[in-house]
Motif scaffolding. Structure first.
Motif, PDB file in Angstrom:
ATOM      1  N   UNK A 173       0.851  -1.193   0.000  1.00 34.11           N
ATOM      2  CA  UNK A 173       0.000   0.000   0.000  1.00 34.11           C
ATOM      3  C   UNK A 173       0.884   1.240   0.000  1.00 34.11           C
ATOM      4  N   UNK A 174       0.520   2.216  -0.819  1.00 34.27           N
ATOM      5  CA  UNK A 174       1.244   3.479  -0.935  1.00 34.27           C
ATOM      6  C   UNK A 174       0.285   4.584  -0.507  1.00 34.27           C
ATOM      7  N   UNK A 175       0.677   5.368   0.501  1.00 31.73           N
ATOM      8  CA  UNK A 175      -0.236   6.382   1.058  1.00 31.73           C
ATOM      9  C   UNK A 175       0.452   7.741   1.114  1.00 31.73           C
ATOM     10  N   UNK A 176      -0.122   8.728   0.410  1.00 29.51           N
ATOM     11  CA  UNK A 176       0.352  10.110   0.493  1.00 29.51           C
ATOM     12  C   UNK A 176      -0.362  10.777   1.666  1.00 29.51           C
ATOM     13  N   UNK A 201      -7.324  -2.941   3.115  1.00 34.43           N
ATOM     14  CA  UNK A 201      -7.028  -3.045   4.550  1.00 34.43           C
ATOM     15  C   UNK A 201      -6.090  -4.199   4.890  1.00 34.43           C
ATOM     16  N   UNK A 202      -5.859  -5.095   3.936  1.00 36.32           N
ATOM     17  CA  UNK A 202      -5.041  -6.275   4.214  1.00 36.32           C
ATOM     18  C   UNK A 202      -3.626  -6.165   3.654  1.00 36.32           C
ATOM     19  N   UNK A 203      -3.119  -4.985   3.471  1.00 36.91           N
ATOM     20  CA  UNK A 203      -1.790  -4.813   2.895  1.00 36.91           C
ATOM     21  C   UNK A 203      -0.712  -5.443   3.776  1.00 36.91           C
ATOM     22  N   UNK A 204       0.281  -6.034   3.141  1.00 38.77           N
ATOM     23  CA  UNK A 204       1.401  -6.621   3.871  1.00 38.77           C
ATOM     24  C   UNK A 204       2.423  -5.576   4.292  1.00 38.77           C
ATOM     25  N   UNK A 205       2.469  -4.479   3.542  1.00 40.36           N
ATOM     26  CA  UNK A 205       3.422  -3.403   3.833  1.00 40.36           C
ATOM     27  C   UNK A 205       2.816  -2.089   3.375  1.00 40.36           C
ATOM     28  N   UNK A 206       3.059  -1.029   4.123  1.00 38.07           N
ATOM     29  CA  UNK A 206       2.636   0.305   3.701  1.00 38.07           C
ATOM     30  C   UNK A 206       3.835   1.234   3.687  1.00 38.07           C
ATOM     31  N   UNK A 207       3.983   1.974   2.586  1.00 37.88           N
ATOM     32  CA  UNK A 207       4.957   3.065   2.528  1.00 37.88           C
ATOM     33  C   UNK A 207       4.146   4.353   2.496  1.00 37.88           C
ATOM     34  N   UNK A 208       4.575   5.347   3.249  1.00 34.17           N
ATOM     35  CA  UNK A 208       3.771   6.562   3.353  1.00 34.17           C
ATOM     36  C   UNK A 208       4.664   7.777   3.573  1.00 34.17           C
ATOM     37  N   UNK A 209       4.066   8.926   3.269  1.00 30.93           N
ATOM     38  CA  UNK A 209       4.750  10.190   3.437  1.00 30.93           C
ATOM     39  C   UNK A 209       4.093  11.226   2.555  1.00 30.93           C
ATOM     40  N   UNK A 210       4.552  12.466   2.579  1.00 29.09           N
ATOM     41  CA  UNK A 210       4.014  13.488   1.681  1.00 29.09           C
ATOM     42  C   UNK A 210       4.163  13.047   0.222  1.00 29.09           C
ATOM     43  N   UNK A 211       3.233  13.474  -0.620  1.00 30.13           N
ATOM     44  CA  UNK A 211       3.220  13.023  -2.012  1.00 30.13           C
ATOM     45  C   UNK A 211       4.556  13.272  -2.708  1.00 30.13           C
ATOM     46  N   UNK A 212       5.142  14.436  -2.507  1.00 28.79           N
ATOM     47  CA  UNK A 212       6.395  14.755  -3.190  1.00 28.79           C
ATOM     48  C   UNK A 212       7.513  13.811  -2.760  1.00 28.79           C
ATOM     49  N   UNK A 213       7.572  13.493  -1.480  1.00 29.21           N
ATOM     50  CA  UNK A 213       8.602  12.578  -0.993  1.00 29.21           C
ATOM     51  C   UNK A 213       8.359  11.164  -1.500  1.00 29.21           C
ATOM     52  N   UNK A 214       7.108  10.726  -1.499  1.00 33.07           N
ATOM     53  CA  UNK A 214       6.797   9.391  -2.017  1.00 33.07           C
ATOM     54  C   UNK A 214       7.142   9.274  -3.498  1.00 33.07           C
ATOM     55  N   UNK A 215       6.829  10.300  -4.243  1.00 33.04           N
ATOM     56  CA  UNK A 215       7.140  10.325  -5.683  1.00 33.04           C
ATOM     57  C   UNK A 215       8.617  10.048  -5.916  1.00 33.04           C
ATOM     58  N   UNK A 221      14.857   7.834  -5.816  1.00 35.83           N
ATOM     59  CA  UNK A 221      15.745   8.982  -5.641  1.00 35.83           C
ATOM     60  C   UNK A 221      16.003   9.282  -4.165  1.00 35.83           C
ATOM     61  N   UNK A 222      15.311   8.638  -3.268  1.00 36.43           N
ATOM     62  CA  UNK A 222      15.534   8.806  -1.840  1.00 36.43           C
ATOM     63  C   UNK A 222      14.839   7.660  -1.106  1.00 36.43           C
ATOM     64  N   UNK A 223      15.195   7.412   0.156  1.00 38.63           N
ATOM     65  CA  UNK A 223      14.519   6.348   0.912  1.00 38.63           C
ATOM     66  C   UNK A 223      13.046   6.692   1.136  1.00 38.63           C
ATOM     67  N   UNK A 224      12.238   5.668   1.417  1.00 41.15           N
ATOM     68  CA  UNK A 224      10.848   5.929   1.762  1.00 41.15           C
ATOM     69  C   UNK A 224      10.777   6.690   3.077  1.00 41.15           C
ATOM     70  N   UNK A 225       9.886   7.681   3.176  1.00 39.36           N
ATOM     71  CA  UNK A 225       9.778   8.445   4.420  1.00 39.36           C
ATOM     72  C   UNK A 225       9.407   7.577   5.617  1.00 39.36           C
ATOM     73  N   UNK A 226       8.471   6.625   5.413  1.00 40.55           N
ATOM     74  CA  UNK A 226       8.050   5.750   6.514  1.00 40.55           C
ATOM     75  C   UNK A 226       7.576   4.430   5.923  1.00 40.55           C
ATOM     76  N   UNK A 227       7.891   3.334   6.629  1.00 42.30           N
ATOM     77  CA  UNK A 227       7.500   1.996   6.207  1.00 42.30           C
ATOM     78  C   UNK A 227       6.934   1.262   7.408  1.00 42.30           C
ATOM     79  N   UNK A 228       5.779   0.619   7.220  1.00 43.49           N
ATOM     80  CA  UNK A 228       5.223  -0.234   8.270  1.00 43.49           C
ATOM     81  C   UNK A 228       4.860  -1.586   7.659  1.00 43.49           C
ATOM     82  N   UNK A 229       4.767  -2.609   8.516  1.00 41.65           N
ATOM     83  CA  UNK A 229       4.519  -3.947   8.009  1.00 41.65           C
ATOM     84  C   UNK A 229       5.832  -4.591   7.588  1.00 41.65           C
TER      85      UNK A 229
END
Length: 243
Positions: A173-176, A201-215, A221-229
């Motif tokens: 799951x990718x969440x801005x 709701x059943x995602x094994x992993x979520x990466x999240x952060x502001x849209x620009x950082x996620x992009x 071009x940079x590490x993921x801002x936050x990772x869970x799962x």
């Protein structure tokens, strides 16, 4: 986003890329593309711009081989880049909305495809050019970044070329976090990733952060801002998602 807006962004981003390349010098290393120096970056993007221009300007309806890179460096290379960038911007701005030409991902029209694709292509590589300066990149508009995540997940990695695959089905799951409706579910398997703009709701992993950082993270071009799962899925993306 409207096609005209993509053309405006392309115009601005190409100028920023050239300015950063000129300031850094064509022999500078590009930290976000470790195998490249600035001259390699400028040659690549300049050739892409000319390749894209040819489809719209010449109404080409079948794929053509990518052109060769110029044997130029220094100020001559930057002049060559700026000329090709200006021709691409002017060609897209003047093209009729109903133009017919080849494109390689779904879009409302070929013109919409090329304007969008070249705006994102140039933006990501502008970030590369600015990385050669050792400074933080110019900020990205969150709406444009959100559109870029859409293009990457629903377009690029829906193609057979994508190497982001798993032996067993998994869900990323990718969440801005700065956009209410900017959540993507990416189903991974032995087939190309299947993404949709929904929140499973059943995602094994979520990466999240502001849209620009996620992009920038999704483009490696940079590490993921936050990772869970399960962090292995985020690592898999960054290992296998090169385009």
């Amino acid at each position: 986003m409207e096609t005209a807006r993509f053309v405006e962004i392309l115009d601005t981003e190409g100028q920023l890329l050239a300015a950063a390349a000129e300031q850094a010098g064509t022999g500078a290393k590009v930290p976000t593309c470790p195998d490249w120096q600035v001259r390699d970056l400028v040659r690549h993007v300049g050739a892409v711009h000319r390749w894209a221009t040819s489809y719209v300007a010449e109404r080409r309806t079948s794929p053509q081989r990518f052109g060769g890179l110029p044997d130029l460096d220094g100020s001559a290379l930057l002049t060559w880049f700026r000329e090709g960038h200006r021709t691409l911007v002017d060609t897209l701005a003047a093209a009729p909305p109903d133009i017919e030409c080849w494109s390689f991902m779904p879009a409302s029209s070929p013109l919409a495809f090329w304007a969008r694709r070249q705006a994102h292509e140039t933006t990501v590589h502008r970030v590369d050019a600015q990385s050669a300066l050792g400074t933080a990149p110019s900020p990205l508009d969150p709406d444009f970044a959100t559109d870029g995540i859409d293009e990457l997940l629903l377009g690029f990695h829906a193609r057979a070329k994508s190497q982001v695959r798993t032996d067993e089905p998994r869900v990323l799951r990718v969440r801005a976090t700065d956009r209410d409706d900017a959540v993507w579910t990416v189903r991974l398997s032995s087939e190309p990733p299947a993404a949709e703009r929904t929140a499973d709701p059943e995602a094994d992993c979520e990466v999240r952060g502001p849209a620009a950082a996620l992009y920038l993270s999704l483009w490696n071009r940079q590490p993921f801002p936050a990772v869970s799962g399960d962090p292995a899925l985020a690592a898999l993306w960054q290992e296998k998602s090169a385009v």
